[in-house]
Write an enzyme that holds these catalytic residues in place. Sequence first.
Site, PDB file in Angstrom:
ATOM      1  CG  HIS A 237       3.191 -21.941  25.442  1.00 27.83           C
ATOM      2  ND1 HIS A 237       2.266 -21.327  26.221  1.00 27.83           N
ATOM      3  CD2 HIS A 237       2.559 -22.312  24.239  1.00 27.83           C
ATOM      4  CE1 HIS A 237       0.957 -21.512  25.430  1.00 27.83           C
ATOM      5  NE2 HIS A 237       1.153 -21.807  24.161  1.00 27.83           N
TER       6      HIS A 237
ATOM      7  N   GLY B 257       0.255 -30.270  23.075  1.00 25.09           N
ATOM      8  CA  GLY B 257       1.723 -30.408  22.954  1.00 25.09           C
ATOM      9  C   GLY B 257       2.156 -28.992  23.008  1.00 25.09           C
TER      10      GLY B 257
ATOM     11  CG  HIS C 211       0.203 -25.347  26.983  1.00 25.88           C
ATOM     12  ND1 HIS C 211       0.979 -25.034  25.932  1.00 25.88           N
ATOM     13  CD2 HIS C 211      -0.895 -25.722  26.275  1.00 25.88           C
ATOM     14  CE1 HIS C 211       0.653 -25.182  24.831  1.00 25.88           C
ATOM     15  NE2 HIS C 211      -0.589 -25.385  25.218  1.00 25.88           N
TER      16      HIS C 211
ATOM     17  CB  SER D 204       0.009 -18.927  20.457  1.00 28.35           C
ATOM     18  OG  SER D 204      -0.141 -19.953  19.410  1.00 28.35           O
ATOM     19  CB  SER D 205       1.865 -24.124  20.317  1.00 24.54           C
ATOM     20  OG  SER D 205       1.424 -24.615  21.561  1.00 24.54           O
ATOM     21  NE  ARG D 206      -1.621 -22.773  14.344  1.00 26.57           N
ATOM     22  CZ  ARG D 206      -2.457 -23.340  14.917  1.00 26.57           C
ATOM     23  NH1 ARG D 206      -3.136 -23.051  16.207  1.00 26.57           N
ATOM     24  NH2 ARG D 206      -3.145 -24.273  14.255  1.00 26.57           N
TER      25      ARG D 206
ATOM     26  CD  GLN E 171      -7.871 -29.217  17.370  1.00 26.39           C
ATOM     27  OE1 GLN E 171      -8.121 -30.041  18.176  1.00 26.39           O
ATOM     28  NE2 GLN E 171      -7.563 -28.031  17.643  1.00 26.39           N
TER      29      GLN E 171
END
Length: 291
Positions: free
Chosen positions: A34, A31, A37, A185-187, A61
């Site tokens: 961005h 999820g 993806h 990155s989602s981060r 993970q």
Amino acid sequence: MQIVDSRAALQRLSDEERARGLRLALVPTMGALHEGHLSLVREARARADRVWVSIFVNPTQFDEAQDFEGYPRDPERDLEACRAAGVDVVYLPSVEEMYPEGAATWVDVDRLTEPLCGASRPGHFRGVTTVVSKLFLAAKPHVAVFGEKDFQQLAVIRRMARDLGFDVEVVGAPTLRESDGLALSSRNVRLGREARAQATVLVRALDAAEAAVASGERSHEAILSRVRAEIAKAPRARLDYAELRDPESLERAAGTLASPTLLALAVRFEPDPDGSGGAVRLIDNRVLLAR
Ligand code: PAF
């Protein structure tokens, strides 16, 4: 777009679609979707008749509880993004669905998971390979698409699929970047303002290594010292690892650059001094070619 939350329903749907002769592509995600993806979705679309996306923040993970809790989640926005991208099915399982009470079975890949992120994040890849196996068994896709930013993850999943005989083509798709070069990155959204400004140090370090190779440098130690010097210019960045490895076996490449060699980087950023942002670890990589 269909939203499915049970494995049994997804398996039934997969059987039906396969019986109709349709080719299925799966894009596994956690999820916080961005543009990166969505590029995987486009890659999937080019290779299949149906594109399925799974959205599951996989607890097994994460090696740090804080990282799991702080991982960005916005299911409504994700579903909207999937709809707009023309995704056919979204699989949204619960933790109980993926890990039923008493679950005690793991999928573990040896060797490839030991260095790099495997060394920094104990248990991480066991969680990834276990959940991806469950996704493959639930969706039964013909093809599955993963980002090349997670180079080691892609190598590990390829090996797992080969070793366990999954009848799935595992495809890698190129890393997408912000206009300043930071890998999507989602981060990234969890970086404080200062950390975000300094996060471009990863791509600058990769560029510095590539420039060194282009100007004739072949010594691994010299290339890595260029990388470390670049990272040291960003006061909020803490180098986790910078390593040169064989892109297939991920074994340490020793000595001099003669064949294509993976430069893999992981850098940690702490919250900004004003307390904004979170502790974020970013990775990036490039395959260096001596021409
Ligand atoms: O790359 C990710 O987002 C995750 O590791 C994956 C492959 C979806 C497994 O949870």
